[in-house]
Design a protein around this motif. Structure first.
Motif, PDB file in Angstrom:
ATOM      1  N   SER A 120      27.395  58.988  75.164  1.00 59.18           N
ATOM      2  CA  SER A 120      25.536  59.478  75.378  1.00 59.18           C
ATOM      3  C   SER A 120      25.997  59.200  73.840  1.00 59.18           C
ATOM      4  CB  SER A 120      25.881  61.235  75.053  1.00 59.18           C
ATOM      5  OG  SER A 120      26.837  61.434  73.982  1.00 59.18           O
ATOM      6  N   LEU A 121      26.537  58.881  72.782  1.00 59.99           N
ATOM      7  CA  LEU A 121      26.788  58.214  71.446  1.00 59.99           C
ATOM      8  C   LEU A 121      25.891  56.936  72.136  1.00 59.99           C
ATOM      9  CD1 LEU A 121      30.313  58.310  70.427  1.00 59.99           C
ATOM     10  CD2 LEU A 121      28.585  59.505  69.810  1.00 59.99           C
ATOM     11  N   SER A 122      25.366  55.795  72.598  1.00 62.96           N
ATOM     12  CA  SER A 122      24.519  54.346  72.666  1.00 62.96           C
ATOM     13  C   SER A 122      25.009  53.950  71.889  1.00 62.96           C
ATOM     14  CB  SER A 122      23.609  55.312  72.441  1.00 62.96           C
ATOM     15  OG  SER A 122      22.570  55.389  74.141  1.00 62.96           O
ATOM     16  N   LEU A 123      26.762  53.153  71.627  1.00 67.74           N
ATOM     17  CA  LEU A 123      27.124  52.668  70.732  1.00 67.74           C
ATOM     18  C   LEU A 123      26.863  51.151  71.011  1.00 67.74           C
ATOM     19  CD1 LEU A 123      30.563  54.760  69.831  1.00 67.74           C
ATOM     20  CD2 LEU A 123      28.537  54.352  68.447  1.00 67.74           C
ATOM     21  N   ASP A 124      26.715  50.238  70.092  1.00 65.68           N
ATOM     22  CA  ASP A 124      25.643  49.358  70.193  1.00 65.68           C
ATOM     23  C   ASP A 124      26.762  48.142  70.223  1.00 65.68           C
ATOM     24  OD1 ASP A 124      26.518  49.791  67.010  1.00 65.68           O
ATOM     25  OD2 ASP A 124      24.529  48.243  66.447  1.00 65.68           O
ATOM     26  N   TRP A 125      27.911  48.198  71.375  1.00 63.79           N
ATOM     27  CA  TRP A 125      28.991  47.245  70.957  1.00 63.79           C
ATOM     28  C   TRP A 125      28.681  46.310  71.972  1.00 63.79           C
ATOM     29  CZ3 TRP A 125      32.977  52.053  72.685  1.00 63.79           C
ATOM     30  CH2 TRP A 125      33.150  52.590  70.935  1.00 63.79           C
ATOM     31  N   GLU A 126      28.957  45.599  72.022  1.00 58.11           N
ATOM     32  CA  GLU A 126      28.862  44.520  72.633  1.00 58.11           C
ATOM     33  C   GLU A 126      29.951  43.670  73.953  1.00 58.11           C
ATOM     34  OE1 GLU A 126      27.533  39.261  72.537  1.00 58.11           O
ATOM     35  OE2 GLU A 126      27.140  40.350  70.310  1.00 58.11           O
TER      36      GLU A 126
END
Length: 509
Positions: free
Chosen positions: A159-165
């Protein structure tokens, strides 16, 4: 000439000006629905709560955070901390898992949400308070993240939608040796592990412990290190939010309901184990007098030894130094009359008249002899704990208060330690490393263990002291009491005093 009628109200503005209609309108903000047990505290709470709830929820959370900080001061392991905190969290800040089906789910999560933001207001005023609040809130989040249900935890992270590639298979294969080396040889098959690529500054803990591969300013983080990534993101966002909160604080100054509560919360953040107790630090029968302070100073912690040495050198201490040292002396059992004698004799370069006019009142005020209800209802002020000293004003030119482990340069700290008898190279090296990691309480305890190593070994071998009596010290007065007792093992202070006066009595006869 055109006449204007200023008495008329614009019909378009009529609704906004009618406060009676606005007062009873449907609230714009509603209670939030908490889908997850964990929270990044991004959205401020907006529903109404009572002042009683406002204060009590904050106090309950403060108890939890203070105990977490005490666990850190006592150098407890993560597992020991989790076990110690379990009943306290259940009592003051329970958070049931979604899968539990508890009827109190939303109420528990609302209290957690609101209490965090209330304390955020209380601790956003200064840099030291913000740093301290961020540290203990991160500890609480980490504790909860590790204990959370796997399914709930996965849903929360998603749910955090973290921008981890995500690192693709080709890139994984290209850097396979480096990735395996950073993981200590694991995984053996690089395709068995997923990797994320993030800015290295977002995972400082992993970089510090050399658990990630760095390339072009990016850290290649294995999926098994998800905890560190989420915790680092939590800390980063909280620190930024605290900065924004600090800018908004002036708007609260006019609210005479909330400001006193927030001030009270920020001023009373003391760990239960670090609080001062007269009965806990008393030494019945010991010679705690003005004439004996020089002798007793051998058992003082470094902060108080520094104050004592500065006083003896200059025959003077500035205000904060006098306050810190006076309260410490009060804590070891020096009564008001003896304390006044001590300060008067120590300030040998001034006249009685100057002392009485400029210094006597402050000593009496610290003891509660003057000052009225504002002075802790006549009991005076409590001696400063280590954390109190570390959050107070730093010493300036000519001042000697504070904590030498924090405020001295490495060279000056080493010189001071050598002057008080700490010459072991390994100990001095350890103190330097503790200072660099800002673990000042560990440096202080390292010195204590070195100075009292023979006595500590004896009480451990004899079994005469429990492990609780040898726990990490977090208060200067506890340091003194333990040091004094260890240095006087097997001696009865009362008998010693009788032996001192016995020859004089015989001579008179």
């Amino acid at each position: 000439m055109i006449r204007q009628d200023f008495s008329r109200i614009d019909p378009k503005r009529r609704t906004t000006l009618d406060h009676r209609k606005k007062q009873f309108a449907t609230p714009t903000y509603q209670n939030l629905e908490y889908k997850h047990r964990l929270n990044f505290y991004i959205t401020p709470p907006t529903a109404d709560i009572t002042l009683e709830q406002f204060e009590q929820w904050a106090i309950d959370r403060l108890r939890v955070l203070a105990e977490l900080e005490a666990c850190s001061f006592r150098n407890k392991s993560p597992s020991e901390t989790a076990e110690h905190m379990k009943p306290l969290l259940q009592k003051y800040l329970p958070l049931s898992a979604t899968s539990s089906g508890s009827s109190n789910l939303q109420a528990e999560r609302q209290k957690d949400h609101y209490s965090h933001f209330i304390l955020r207001l209380a601790f956003a005023s200064t840099e030291d308070l913000r740093r301290r609040f961020s540290r203990v809130e991160t500890m609480l989040f980490r504790l909860r993240f590790q204990a959370d249900d796997l399914r709930d935890r996965g849903a929360f992270v998603e749910s955090l939608s973290l921008d981890w590639e995500t690192v693709g298979s080709e890139e994984r294969a290209m850097y396979a040796p480096q990735l395996q080396a950073a993981g200590g040889g694991f995984p053996k098959n690089i395709e068995e592990e997923s990797y994320f690529k993030v800015d290295w500054e977002r995972v400082p803990e992993l970089v510090e412990n050399r658990r990630v591969f760095l390339k072009g300013g990016m850290a290649y983080v294995p999926g098994r290190e998800q905890l560190s990534m989420v915790v680092a993101e939590f800390t980063s966002r909280l620190e930024k939010a605290l900065e924004l909160t600090s800018r908004a604080l002036p708007r609260l100054d006019e609210d005479d309901r909330l400001t006193p509560i927030l001030n009270h919360l920020s001023q009373n953040f003391t760990t239960p184990d670090a609080s001062y107790s007269t009965s806990a630090t008393a030494l019945p029968g010991a010679d705690i007098s003005a004439r004996n302070v020089d002798t007793l100073s051998a058992s003082f912690p470094l902060c108080m030894q520094n104050l004592h040495r500065s006083l003896r050198r200059d025959a003077h201490l500035k205000h904060y130094g006098r306050l810190q040292y006076t309260l410490f002396l009060k804590g070891i059992g020096l009564n008001l009359e003896e304390c006044l004698v001590f300060w008067r004799s120590s300030f040998s370069k001034i006249t009685d008249d100057v002392f009485n006019k400029e210094y006597r009142y402050n000593v009496r005020h610290a003891y509660g002899d003057v000052g009225g209800d504002s002075n802790r209802r006549g009991n005076g002020y409590s001696p400063f704990s280590c954390q109190k000293i570390l959050t107070e004003k730093r010493p300036g030119p000519g001042e000697s208060h504070g904590c030498p482990y924090r405020d001295f340069s490495v060279d000056n700290l080493t010189a001071l330690l050598q002057q008080v008898g700490v010459t072991d190279r390994e100990v001095l090296k350890g103190v330097k490393e503790d200072k660099e990691k800002t673990k000042f309480h560990l440096a202080c305890n390292r010195v204590f263990d070195y100075v009292h190593k023979q006595e500590i070994k004896k009480v451990k071998d004899d079994g005469t002291w429990t492990s609780a009596q040898l726990e990490t010290l977090v208060h200067p007065n506890d340091y003194f009491k333990r040091s004094y007792l260890l240095k006087n093992l097997g001696k009865n202070p009362v008998e010693e005093e009788m032996e001192k006066v016995k020859p004089d009595v015989e001579m008179e006869d």
